[in-house]
Design a protein around this motif. Structure first.
Motif, PDB file in Angstrom:
ATOM      1  N   TRP A  81      -4.147   7.220 -14.238  1.00  0.00           N
ATOM      2  CA  TRP A  81      -5.027   6.954 -13.098  1.00  0.00           C
ATOM      3  C   TRP A  81      -4.213   6.940 -11.806  1.00  0.00           C
ATOM      4  CZ3 TRP A  81      -4.948   2.878  -9.574  1.00  0.00           C
ATOM      5  CH2 TRP A  81      -6.016   2.864  -8.674  1.00  0.00           C
ATOM      6  N   LEU A  82      -3.021   6.345 -11.864  1.00  0.00           N
ATOM      7  CA  LEU A  82      -2.169   6.279 -10.681  1.00  0.00           C
ATOM      8  C   LEU A  82      -1.814   7.671 -10.177  1.00  0.00           C
ATOM      9  CD1 LEU A  82      -0.892   4.061  -8.939  1.00  0.00           C
ATOM     10  CD2 LEU A  82       1.169   4.236 -10.348  1.00  0.00           C
ATOM     11  N   VAL A  83      -1.621   8.608 -11.098  1.00  0.00           N
ATOM     12  CA  VAL A  83      -1.302   9.986 -10.714  1.00  0.00           C
ATOM     13  C   VAL A  83      -2.440  10.601  -9.899  1.00  0.00           C
ATOM     14  CG1 VAL A  83      -0.913  12.319 -11.602  1.00  0.00           C
ATOM     15  CG2 VAL A  83       0.313  10.389 -12.612  1.00  0.00           C
ATOM     16  N   THR A  84      -3.687  10.246 -10.215  1.00  0.00           N
ATOM     17  CA  THR A  84      -4.818  10.819  -9.472  1.00  0.00           C
ATOM     18  C   THR A  84      -4.802  10.411  -8.009  1.00  0.00           C
ATOM     19  OG1 THR A  84      -6.352   8.983  -9.943  1.00  0.00           O
ATOM     20  CG2 THR A  84      -6.238  10.766 -11.556  1.00  0.00           C
ATOM     21  N   THR A  85      -4.188   9.265  -7.701  1.00  0.00           N
ATOM     22  CA  THR A  85      -4.180   8.788  -6.317  1.00  0.00           C
ATOM     23  C   THR A  85      -3.231   9.578  -5.434  1.00  0.00           C
ATOM     24  OG1 THR A  85      -2.442   7.100  -6.608  1.00  0.00           O
ATOM     25  CG2 THR A  85      -4.709   6.470  -7.154  1.00  0.00           C
ATOM     26  N   ILE A  86      -2.355  10.399  -6.033  1.00  0.00           N
ATOM     27  CA  ILE A  86      -1.463  11.250  -5.238  1.00  0.00           C
ATOM     28  C   ILE A  86      -1.811  12.723  -5.411  1.00  0.00           C
ATOM     29  CG2 ILE A  86       0.451   9.611  -5.153  1.00  0.00           C
ATOM     30  CD1 ILE A  86       1.735  11.112  -7.474  1.00  0.00           C
ATOM     31  N   PRO A 103      -3.236  16.015  -4.410  1.00  0.00           N
ATOM     32  CA  PRO A 103      -3.570  16.527  -3.069  1.00  0.00           C
ATOM     33  C   PRO A 103      -5.061  16.711  -2.848  1.00  0.00           C
ATOM     34  CG  PRO A 103      -1.692  17.706  -3.968  1.00  0.00           C
ATOM     35  CD  PRO A 103      -2.219  16.832  -5.064  1.00  0.00           C
ATOM     36  N   GLU A 104      -5.810  17.000  -3.917  1.00  0.00           N
ATOM     37  CA  GLU A 104      -7.242  17.228  -3.778  1.00  0.00           C
ATOM     38  C   GLU A 104      -8.032  15.925  -3.692  1.00  0.00           C
ATOM     39  OE1 GLU A 104      -8.479  20.235  -3.351  1.00  0.00           O
ATOM     40  OE2 GLU A 104      -6.436  21.026  -3.473  1.00  0.00           O
ATOM     41  N   ARG A 105      -7.424  14.804  -4.095  1.00  0.00           N
ATOM     42  CA  ARG A 105      -8.181  13.562  -4.191  1.00  0.00           C
ATOM     43  C   ARG A 105      -7.593  12.396  -3.406  1.00  0.00           C
ATOM     44  NH1 ARG A 105      -9.884  11.631  -9.930  1.00  0.00           N
ATOM     45  NH2 ARG A 105     -11.106  10.311  -8.516  1.00  0.00           N
ATOM     46  N   LYS A 106      -6.379  12.538  -2.880  1.00  0.00           N
ATOM     47  CA  LYS A 106      -5.719  11.342  -2.342  1.00  0.00           C
ATOM     48  C   LYS A 106      -6.428  10.729  -1.138  1.00  0.00           C
ATOM     49  CE  LYS A 106      -2.120  14.168  -0.127  1.00  0.00           C
ATOM     50  NZ  LYS A 106      -0.655  14.398  -0.115  1.00  0.00           N
ATOM     51  N   ARG A 107      -7.243  11.520  -0.437  1.00  0.00           N
ATOM     52  CA  ARG A 107      -7.985  10.928   0.669  1.00  0.00           C
ATOM     53  C   ARG A 107      -9.067   9.956   0.182  1.00  0.00           C
ATOM     54  NH1 ARG A 107      -8.108  13.192   5.796  1.00  0.00           N
ATOM     55  NH2 ARG A 107      -9.544  11.479   6.216  1.00  0.00           N
ATOM     56  N   THR A 157       5.543   8.306 -11.429  1.00  0.00           N
ATOM     57  CA  THR A 157       4.599   9.400 -11.188  1.00  0.00           C
ATOM     58  C   THR A 157       5.293  10.624 -10.599  1.00  0.00           C
ATOM     59  OG1 THR A 157       4.100   8.320  -9.072  1.00  0.00           O
ATOM     60  CG2 THR A 157       2.559   7.950 -10.891  1.00  0.00           C
ATOM     61  N   VAL A 158       6.614  10.638 -10.617  1.00  0.00           N
ATOM     62  CA  VAL A 158       7.335  11.805 -10.118  1.00  0.00           C
ATOM     63  C   VAL A 158       7.058  13.006 -11.024  1.00  0.00           C
ATOM     64  CG1 VAL A 158       9.610  12.769  -9.621  1.00  0.00           C
ATOM     65  CG2 VAL A 158       9.087  10.402  -8.996  1.00  0.00           C
ATOM     66  N   GLY A 189       0.782  -1.225   0.000  1.00  0.00           N
ATOM     67  CA  GLY A 189       0.000   0.000   0.000  1.00  0.00           C
ATOM     68  C   GLY A 189       0.812   1.271   0.000  1.00  0.00           C
ATOM     69  N   TYR A 190       2.105   1.197  -0.351  1.00  0.00           N
ATOM     70  CA  TYR A 190       2.904   2.416  -0.448  1.00  0.00           C
ATOM     71  C   TYR A 190       2.265   3.346  -1.480  1.00  0.00           C
ATOM     72  CZ  TYR A 190       6.971   0.623   2.137  1.00  0.00           C
ATOM     73  OH  TYR A 190       7.809   0.143   3.110  1.00  0.00           O
ATOM     74  N   PRO A 191       2.181   4.647  -1.200  1.00  0.00           N
ATOM     75  CA  PRO A 191       1.635   5.560  -2.208  1.00  0.00           C
ATOM     76  C   PRO A 191       2.575   5.674  -3.402  1.00  0.00           C
ATOM     77  CG  PRO A 191       2.519   6.785  -0.344  1.00  0.00           C
ATOM     78  CD  PRO A 191       2.539   5.339   0.053  1.00  0.00           C
ATOM     79  N   ALA A 192       2.040   6.015  -4.558  1.00  0.00           N
ATOM     80  CA  ALA A 192       2.854   6.187  -5.752  1.00  0.00           C
ATOM     81  C   ALA A 192       3.934   7.233  -5.491  1.00  0.00           C
ATOM     82  CB  ALA A 192       1.975   6.605  -6.933  1.00  0.00           C
ATOM     83  N   PRO A 193       5.120   7.068  -6.064  1.00  0.00           N
ATOM     84  CA  PRO A 193       6.248   7.969  -5.769  1.00  0.00           C
ATOM     85  C   PRO A 193       5.968   9.420  -6.146  1.00  0.00           C
ATOM     86  CG  PRO A 193       7.005   5.982  -6.874  1.00  0.00           C
ATOM     87  CD  PRO A 193       5.507   5.964  -6.960  1.00  0.00           C
TER      88      PRO A 193
END
Length: 471
Positions: A274-279, A281-285, A246-247, A109-113
């Protein structure tokens, strides 16, 4: 050019240490490898006995187009070296299963880099390369690393190269590896110098450097060098880097490849976006839990809770999307056997989910079967493993006594793993660690924080411990 060749020959003969050439498949590392080969091939056989190891880093998530290119090149290098009696030995270095990208991203479950949390670089690039180098240092005492680094790449790179210069020598001390020195034959080359050399001097192992130039033109991006320390910049926008990176906010390299005829790579680009959306700031929660793997919650400077690891549900969605992308590129890409994730990684993700993340439904085989229509030879490790019926039973009990299911599930997992008498020595410490993690919901955490005035710092709250112990 003859002066450069002569310098390489002098360094090779002057120092007894074996050489390790970092090869990424890109223009700079190809130039260095070709320069060394051309310089050494004129030496008599008795003067070129010192081994030259060529290592390429394979993170397991390299851009698919480059994987075949590098594999083919390494094979040609070894075959040509054997035929001509050259001292080159080429191989790939890879992260261990435990350090692989998918095991950590989907499994743990590590967040995308991101630029602030590049957990992947150390595990997937630095450690495998350094492990190889350290093995050679242990075997030979010292090694000389021959790298395609250039001072014109950046001011930081220039400063670093000058800092570790050995006075009076062409070698530089490695910044962190004991027993390793760095030799940079193209330190003063410009980008134009590199391309002029590659396009004027044929590859001695049979590659066509025009193909390499075409890869750069089609991708509109740079290369990712062999990474041996944290000073190397991210490869996030690089043609020769990881397709999942995703850096960088956009992967213009993959977009350019698709625009230039590699349409089969579109599922990879869609997964990455899609992976970028998971990091975001407005959506990661939406995708991530407020607790980390260590059970802690972290407050941000504005007093809100930070998003930490991916929820198990997000990890399930992620695995499903990845397997769908894999199936699509197998159907429409150049290789019907191409895999984005290995069977071994799937086996390890399944183990982590069942043991560490309370996936008692055993979701990994079910997701794989749903996407592919068949099963893998999943390891038979069902002894003392809980199932979905037992999860439903425990959830009912936890609801009755107003306790968090994850807490009791983790406690049971610790007991299960300690069933062997030889493993029970640390059981009390393990149980205490779980009990002292944060088990309150978000409103309880915020209330306790206001009462204790503990905003603006990383904290571990013990809200649940007294009531849990009592119950």
């Amino acid at each position: 050019m003859e002066d450069i060749y002569e310098e390489i020959r002098n360094v090779y003969k002057r120092y007894p240490q074996p050489w390790v050439i970092g090869y990424s498949g890109g223009k700079d590392s190809t130039t260095v490898l070709q320069l060394v080969w051309k310089a050494l091939e004129v030496l008599p056989p008795e003067e070129r006995q010192k081994p030259v190891f060529v290592i390429a880093s394979d993170t397991r998530v390299e851009t698919p187009v480059i994987v075949d290119y590098i594999d083919t090149t390494l094979q040609r290098i070894n075959e040509t070296a054997r035929a001509l009696g050259m001292p080159f030995r080429a191989e790939k270095v890879m992260p261990t299963l435990n350090d692989s990208f998918w095991v950590n991203l989907i499994g743990r479950g590590y967040p995308a880099p991101t630029t602030r949390f590049r957990w992947c670089t150390e595990r997937m690039k630095i450690t495998p390369a350094n492990r190889f180098i350290e093995e050679k240092v242990a075997q030979y005492g010292e090694v000389i690393m021959v790298l395609g680094v250039r001072k014109t790449e950046s001011s930081t790179r220039m400063q670093l190269m000058n800092t570790y210069q050995v006075k009076g020598h062409l070698l530089r001390r490695h910044s962190s590896l004991r027993g390793a020195y760095v030799y940079a034959p193209i330190a003063d080359f410009s980008t134009d110098d590199v391309w002029k050399y590659l396009l004027q001097v044929p590859s001695p192992w049979g590659n066509n450097n025009e193909d390499l130039a075409a890869l750069y033109r089609n991708a509109s991006a740079g290369e990712c060098p062999l990474v041996i320390d944290t000073s190397t910049p991210s490869c996030g926008n690089s043609r020769f880097g990881c397709w999942v990176c995703t850096v960088a906010r956009r992967d213009t390299s993959m977009e350019a490849l698709i625009d230039n005829g590699e349409e089969w790579m579109l599922p990879l680009l869609e997964f990455r976006e899609w992976l970028v959306t998971t990091i975001d700031p407005e959506r990661k929660r939406e995708f991530r839990d407020i607790r980390g793997r260590d059970g802690r919650v972290v407050f941000k400077k504005d007093g809100t809770l930070a998003a930490r690891t991916y929820t198990l549900n997000t990890s399930k969605i992620m695995l499903h999307k990845l397997l769908v992308a894999q199936k699509e590129i197998q159907q429409h890409g150049p290789d019907p056997t191409m895999k984005l994730i290995s069977d071994e990684e799937l086996f390890e993700i399944r183990r982590i989910w069942r043991v560490e993340r309370q996936d008692w439904e055993d979701s990994v085989p079910a997701i794989f079967r749903q996407v592919n229509g068949f099963d893998l030879p999943w390891p038979k490790d069902d002894d003392h493993v809980f199932d979905s019926a037992q999860k439903a039973l425990l959830e009912g009990i936890c609801k009755e006594y107003d306790l968090p299911f994850e807490l009791l599930a983790k406690l049971l997992e610790v007991e299960k793993q300690s069933i062997d008498i030889t493993k029970r020595a640390g059981i009390h410490k393990a149980l205490t660690s779980i009990l002292t993690q944060e088990w309150g919901d978000e409103s309880q955490i915020m209330t306790a924080a206001r009462e204790k005035n503990v905003f603006y710092q990383e904290i571990r709250l013990d809200l649940a411990l007294p009531s849990v112990a009592e119950k």
